[in-house]
Write a protein that holds these residues in place. Structure first.
Motif, PDB file in Angstrom:
ATOM      1  N   GLY A  79       0.835  -1.351  -0.055  1.00 49.19           N
ATOM      2  CA  GLY A  79       0.088  -0.096  -0.069  1.00 49.19           C
ATOM      3  C   GLY A  79       0.885   1.555  -0.081  1.00 49.19           C
ATOM      4  O   GLY A  79       1.928   1.213  -0.072  1.00 49.19           O
ATOM      5  N   SER A  80       0.115   2.373   0.033  1.00 48.02           N
ATOM      6  CA  SER A  80       0.791   3.657  -0.154  1.00 48.02           C
ATOM      7  C   SER A  80       1.238   4.055   1.296  1.00 48.02           C
ATOM      8  O   SER A  80       0.984   3.514   2.446  1.00 48.02           O
ATOM      9  CB  SER A  80      -0.004   4.847  -0.346  1.00 48.02           C
ATOM     10  OG  SER A  80      -1.295   4.604   0.330  1.00 48.02           O
ATOM     11  N   ALA A  81       2.455   4.983   1.173  1.00 49.49           N
ATOM     12  CA  ALA A  81       3.358   5.322   2.176  1.00 49.49           C
ATOM     13  C   ALA A  81       3.050   7.021   2.576  1.00 49.49           C
ATOM     14  O   ALA A  81       2.742   7.632   1.470  1.00 49.49           O
ATOM     15  CB  ALA A  81       4.595   5.075   2.094  1.00 49.49           C
ATOM     16  N   PRO A  82       3.456   7.277   3.600  1.00 51.35           N
ATOM     17  CA  PRO A  82       3.488   6.440   4.892  1.00 51.35           C
ATOM     18  C   PRO A  82       2.371   6.097   5.520  1.00 51.35           C
ATOM     19  O   PRO A  82       1.080   6.292   5.212  1.00 51.35           O
ATOM     20  CB  PRO A  82       4.255   7.563   5.654  1.00 51.35           C
ATOM     21  CG  PRO A  82       3.564   9.129   5.395  1.00 51.35           C
ATOM     22  CD  PRO A  82       3.411   8.731   3.741  1.00 51.35           C
ATOM     23  N   VAL A  83       2.418   5.115   6.407  1.00 49.71           N
ATOM     24  CA  VAL A  83       1.070   4.704   7.341  1.00 49.71           C
ATOM     25  C   VAL A  83       1.393   5.358   8.680  1.00 49.71           C
ATOM     26  O   VAL A  83       2.437   4.987   9.443  1.00 49.71           O
ATOM     27  CB  VAL A  83       1.136   3.252   7.677  1.00 49.71           C
ATOM     28  CG1 VAL A  83      -0.066   2.705   8.241  1.00 49.71           C
ATOM     29  CG2 VAL A  83       0.900   2.589   5.983  1.00 49.71           C
TER      30      VAL A  83
END
Length: 166
Positions: A79-83
């Motif tokens: 998935g996309s960053a950051p979390v």
């Protein structure tokens, strides 16, 4: 995808709601909060998967958990960053995760030794904003985890509950 999740108390949801204004710049902000304990995968016969899960958790005790701060994964494996997330400390939940990982194969890079208990707040966006949020002080929230959820990821609903005796 089915999973075992930890329902979080209202105090954790309230903390996440209080942080919402600081998260609006992220691509995705969670509005439903739980703690993913272990991914189980898909199964043509859900009742068998549920039965295996209940058997794996047989005798698991209630455990203590605490939200201790805000942190982030700068480069998550998926998935996309950051979390950005609420960090959760709980040796008991980590043990239950290890027990489940003996029955259900761990997802490489996310589970097994790489497992980090957390409640996701937001993902995708500015790394510097994630760093600033991680510096934000919060009041610790502690609770007793006395039940888990068998969760259906496709419909985003709990299917059943699993009691952890005190």
């Amino acid at each position: 995808m089915y999973s075992v999740n930890v329902p979080v108390p209202g105090r954790v949801r309230a903390l996440a709601a209080d942080l919402y204004p600081s998260l609006v710049g992220f691509d995705t902000v969670r509005d439903d909060h739980s703690l993913l304990l272990k991914r189980l995968g898909d199964a043509p016969q859900v009742d068998r998967l549920q039965h295996r899960t209940h058997r794996a958790l047989e005798g698991a005790p209630a455990v203590e958990a605490a939200v201790t701060g805000i942190d982030y994964f700068p480069e998550p494996p998926l998935g996309s960053a950051p979390v950005v997330y609420l960090a959760v400390e709980s040796p008991g939940l980590e043990q239950i995760h290890r027990d489940l990982a003996e029955v259900f194969d761990p997802v490489e890079g996310l589970e097994g030794p790489d497992y980090v208990p957390h409640v996701t707040l937001a993902r995708g966006g500015d790394l510097e904003t994630a760093r600033r949020l991680a510096d934000h002080e919060i009041d610790q929230v502690t609770w007793t985890v006395s039940e888990l959820e068998f969760f259906d990821g496709q419909y985003r609903l709990p299917v059943s509950r699993i009691s952890l005796p005190a």
